[in-house]
Motif scaffolding. Structure first.
Motif, PDB file in Angstrom:
ATOM      1  N   ALA A  30       2.811  14.343   0.694  1.00  0.00           N
ATOM      2  CA  ALA A  30       1.550  13.612   0.544  1.00  0.00           C
ATOM      3  C   ALA A  30       1.117  12.998   1.877  1.00  0.00           C
ATOM      4  O   ALA A  30      -0.075  13.000   2.215  1.00  0.00           O
ATOM      5  N   VAL A  31       2.072  12.495   2.646  1.00  0.00           N
ATOM      6  CA  VAL A  31       1.754  11.925   3.960  1.00  0.00           C
ATOM      7  C   VAL A  31       1.226  13.024   4.879  1.00  0.00           C
ATOM      8  O   VAL A  31       0.253  12.824   5.616  1.00  0.00           O
ATOM      9  N   LEU A  32       1.864  14.188   4.855  1.00  0.00           N
ATOM     10  CA  LEU A  32       1.389  15.306   5.675  1.00  0.00           C
ATOM     11  C   LEU A  32      -0.002  15.750   5.263  1.00  0.00           C
ATOM     12  O   LEU A  32      -0.811  16.120   6.114  1.00  0.00           O
ATOM     13  N   LEU A  33      -0.295  15.736   3.975  1.00  0.00           N
ATOM     14  CA  LEU A  33      -1.625  16.111   3.519  1.00  0.00           C
ATOM     15  C   LEU A  33      -2.669  15.148   4.080  1.00  0.00           C
ATOM     16  O   LEU A  33      -3.726  15.575   4.553  1.00  0.00           O
ATOM     17  N   ARG A  34      -2.353  13.869   4.066  1.00  0.00           N
ATOM     18  CA  ARG A  34      -3.286  12.880   4.616  1.00  0.00           C
ATOM     19  C   ARG A  34      -3.513  13.112   6.106  1.00  0.00           C
ATOM     20  O   ARG A  34      -4.640  13.097   6.582  1.00  0.00           O
ATOM     21  N   ARG A  35      -2.441  13.368   6.838  1.00  0.00           N
ATOM     22  CA  ARG A  35      -2.582  13.624   8.276  1.00  0.00           C
ATOM     23  C   ARG A  35      -3.343  14.918   8.540  1.00  0.00           C
ATOM     24  O   ARG A  35      -4.104  15.002   9.493  1.00  0.00           O
ATOM     25  N   ALA A  36      -3.117  15.925   7.708  1.00  0.00           N
ATOM     26  CA  ALA A  36      -3.835  17.184   7.882  1.00  0.00           C
ATOM     27  C   ALA A  36      -5.321  16.989   7.643  1.00  0.00           C
ATOM     28  O   ALA A  36      -6.152  17.547   8.363  1.00  0.00           O
ATOM     29  N   LEU A  37      -5.670  16.200   6.646  1.00  0.00           N
ATOM     30  CA  LEU A  37      -7.087  15.949   6.375  1.00  0.00           C
ATOM     31  C   LEU A  37      -7.733  15.165   7.508  1.00  0.00           C
ATOM     32  O   LEU A  37      -8.890  15.398   7.849  1.00  0.00           O
ATOM     33  N   LEU A  38      -6.974  14.248   8.107  1.00  0.00           N
ATOM     34  CA  LEU A  38      -7.513  13.501   9.238  1.00  0.00           C
ATOM     35  C   LEU A  38      -7.630  14.363  10.490  1.00  0.00           C
ATOM     36  O   LEU A  38      -8.447  14.089  11.366  1.00  0.00           O
ATOM     37  N   ALA A  39      -6.824  15.432  10.582  1.00  0.00           N
ATOM     38  CA  ALA A  39      -6.854  16.302  11.758  1.00  0.00           C
ATOM     39  C   ALA A  39      -7.959  17.347  11.676  1.00  0.00           C
ATOM     40  O   ALA A  39      -8.269  17.985  12.676  1.00  0.00           O
ATOM     41  N   LEU A  40      -8.529  17.527  10.478  1.00  0.00           N
ATOM     42  CA  LEU A  40      -9.612  18.499  10.358  1.00  0.00           C
ATOM     43  C   LEU A  40     -10.823  18.035  11.149  1.00  0.00           C
ATOM     44  O   LEU A  40     -11.136  16.843  11.180  1.00  0.00           O
ATOM     45  N   PRO A  41     -11.525  18.965  11.774  1.00  0.00           N
ATOM     46  CA  PRO A  41     -12.727  18.565  12.506  1.00  0.00           C
ATOM     47  C   PRO A  41     -13.818  18.116  11.543  1.00  0.00           C
ATOM     48  O   PRO A  41     -13.844  18.512  10.383  1.00  0.00           O
ATOM     49  N   ARG A  42     -14.710  17.292  12.045  1.00  0.00           N
ATOM     50  CA  ARG A  42     -15.802  16.794  11.205  1.00  0.00           C
ATOM     51  C   ARG A  42     -16.735  17.924  10.795  1.00  0.00           C
ATOM     52  O   ARG A  42     -17.259  17.950   9.704  1.00  0.00           O
ATOM     53  N   SER A  43     -16.943  18.867  11.701  1.00  0.00           N
ATOM     54  CA  SER A  43     -17.789  20.009  11.408  1.00  0.00           C
ATOM     55  C   SER A  43     -16.895  21.179  11.029  1.00  0.00           C
ATOM     56  O   SER A  43     -15.890  21.439  11.681  1.00  0.00           O
ATOM     57  N   LEU A  44     -17.254  21.892   9.996  1.00  0.00           N
ATOM     58  CA  LEU A  44     -16.447  23.025   9.563  1.00  0.00           C
ATOM     59  C   LEU A  44     -17.021  24.347  10.065  1.00  0.00           C
ATOM     60  O   LEU A  44     -16.922  25.360   9.396  1.00  0.00           O
ATOM     61  N   SER A  45     -17.590  24.321  11.247  1.00  0.00           N
ATOM     62  CA  SER A  45     -18.079  25.566  11.836  1.00  0.00           C
ATOM     63  C   SER A  45     -16.891  26.384  12.330  1.00  0.00           C
ATOM     64  O   SER A  45     -15.791  25.874  12.517  1.00  0.00           O
ATOM     65  N   GLN A  46     -17.108  27.657  12.555  1.00  0.00           N
ATOM     66  CA  GLN A  46     -16.041  28.536  12.997  1.00  0.00           C
ATOM     67  C   GLN A  46     -15.479  28.072  14.348  1.00  0.00           C
ATOM     68  O   GLN A  46     -14.276  28.098  14.559  1.00  0.00           O
ATOM     69  N   GLU A  47     -16.333  27.623  15.259  1.00  0.00           N
ATOM     70  CA  GLU A  47     -15.862  27.186  16.566  1.00  0.00           C
ATOM     71  C   GLU A  47     -14.992  25.937  16.458  1.00  0.00           C
ATOM     72  O   GLU A  47     -13.985  25.803  17.130  1.00  0.00           O
ATOM     73  N   ALA A  48     -15.392  25.002  15.595  1.00  0.00           N
ATOM     74  CA  ALA A  48     -14.639  23.757  15.459  1.00  0.00           C
ATOM     75  C   ALA A  48     -13.274  23.993  14.830  1.00  0.00           C
ATOM     76  O   ALA A  48     -12.318  23.285  15.117  1.00  0.00           O
ATOM     77  N   LEU A  49     -13.175  25.003  13.969  1.00  0.00           N
ATOM     78  CA  LEU A  49     -11.892  25.276  13.320  1.00  0.00           C
ATOM     79  C   LEU A  49     -10.932  26.018  14.233  1.00  0.00           C
ATOM     80  O   LEU A  49      -9.721  25.910  14.077  1.00  0.00           O
ATOM     81  N   THR A  50     -11.432  26.788  15.174  1.00  0.00           N
ATOM     82  CA  THR A  50     -10.545  27.582  16.018  1.00  0.00           C
ATOM     83  C   THR A  50     -10.233  26.926  17.345  1.00  0.00           C
ATOM     84  O   THR A  50      -9.209  27.203  17.938  1.00  0.00           O
ATOM     85  N   GLU A  51     -11.095  26.036  17.834  1.00  0.00           N
ATOM     86  CA  GLU A  51     -10.852  25.383  19.109  1.00  0.00           C
ATOM     87  C   GLU A  51     -10.088  24.089  18.897  1.00  0.00           C
ATOM     88  O   GLU A  51     -10.273  23.411  17.896  1.00  0.00           O
ATOM     89  N   PRO A  52      -9.232  23.724  19.868  1.00  0.00           N
ATOM     90  CA  PRO A  52      -8.538  22.439  19.737  1.00  0.00           C
ATOM     91  C   PRO A  52      -9.524  21.287  19.847  1.00  0.00           C
ATOM     92  O   PRO A  52     -10.536  21.383  20.519  1.00  0.00           O
ATOM     93  N   ALA A  53      -9.225  20.218  19.144  1.00  0.00           N
ATOM     94  CA  ALA A  53     -10.107  19.046  19.150  1.00  0.00           C
ATOM     95  C   ALA A  53     -10.035  18.346  20.498  1.00  0.00           C
ATOM     96  O   ALA A  53      -9.091  18.519  21.260  1.00  0.00           O
ATOM     97  N   GLU A  54     -11.051  17.526  20.775  1.00  0.00           N
ATOM     98  CA  GLU A  54     -11.060  16.774  22.019  1.00  0.00           C
ATOM     99  C   GLU A  54      -9.879  15.819  22.032  1.00  0.00           C
ATOM    100  O   GLU A  54      -9.581  15.164  21.062  1.00  0.00           O
ATOM    101  N   GLY A  55      -9.218  15.752  23.166  1.00  0.00           N
ATOM    102  CA  GLY A  55      -8.072  14.862  23.288  1.00  0.00           C
ATOM    103  C   GLY A  55      -6.757  15.527  22.921  1.00  0.00           C
ATOM    104  O   GLY A  55      -5.699  14.988  23.193  1.00  0.00           O
ATOM    105  N   ASP A  56      -6.797  16.689  22.279  1.00  0.00           N
ATOM    106  CA  ASP A  56      -5.570  17.408  21.962  1.00  0.00           C
ATOM    107  C   ASP A  56      -5.041  18.041  23.238  1.00  0.00           C
ATOM    108  O   ASP A  56      -5.765  18.700  23.969  1.00  0.00           O
TER     109      ASP A  56
END
Length: 113
Positions: free
Chosen positions: A27-53
């Motif tokens: 459950a903790v991992l699920l919460r962290r995974a949801l927080l790690a998802l990008p705000r936009s669910l575009s193809q570019e946002a899902l495949t590129e690393p987030a800012e600061g990563d």
């Protein structure tokens, strides 16, 4: 023997506690995974690393996004949870009242902790 039965009940109790701990870890991992998802669910946002990563130094030729690694960890936690659950179930299916009480007490204690 009484010693063997006491050790068996203790083992089942510990397996039940571990089962509850893995369930909570998932459950903790699920919460962290949801927080790690990008705000936009575009193809570019899902495949590129987030800012600061920071790019990870892995042996893979491509870098996977952060949410992907959380999903891999959730999958491994799920496998461990299923194995532990079946082990406790098989012990309870021995129809021994002491083993059953050990599983119930371990599950209660694990949930409480």
């Amino acid at each position: 023997s009484p010693t063997g039965m006491a050790l068996s009940v203790l083992l089942i109790l510990l397996l039940s506690v571990l089962y509850e701990a893995v369930k909570m870890g998932k459950a903790v991992l699920l919460r962290r995974a949801l927080l790690a998802l990008p705000r936009s669910l575009s193809q570019e946002a899902l495949t590129e690393p987030a800012e600061g990563d920071t790019p990870s130094l892995t042996a893979f030729p491509i870098s996977f996004p952060r949410w992907f690694w959380f999903h891999v960890a959730q999958t491994l936690f799920h496998v461990v949870q299923v194995v532990l659950g079946y082990m406790v179930m098989l012990a309870v299916m021995s129809y021994n009242a002491w083993i059953f009480l050990g599983a119930i007490l371990g599950s209660t204690l694990g949930y409480f902790v």
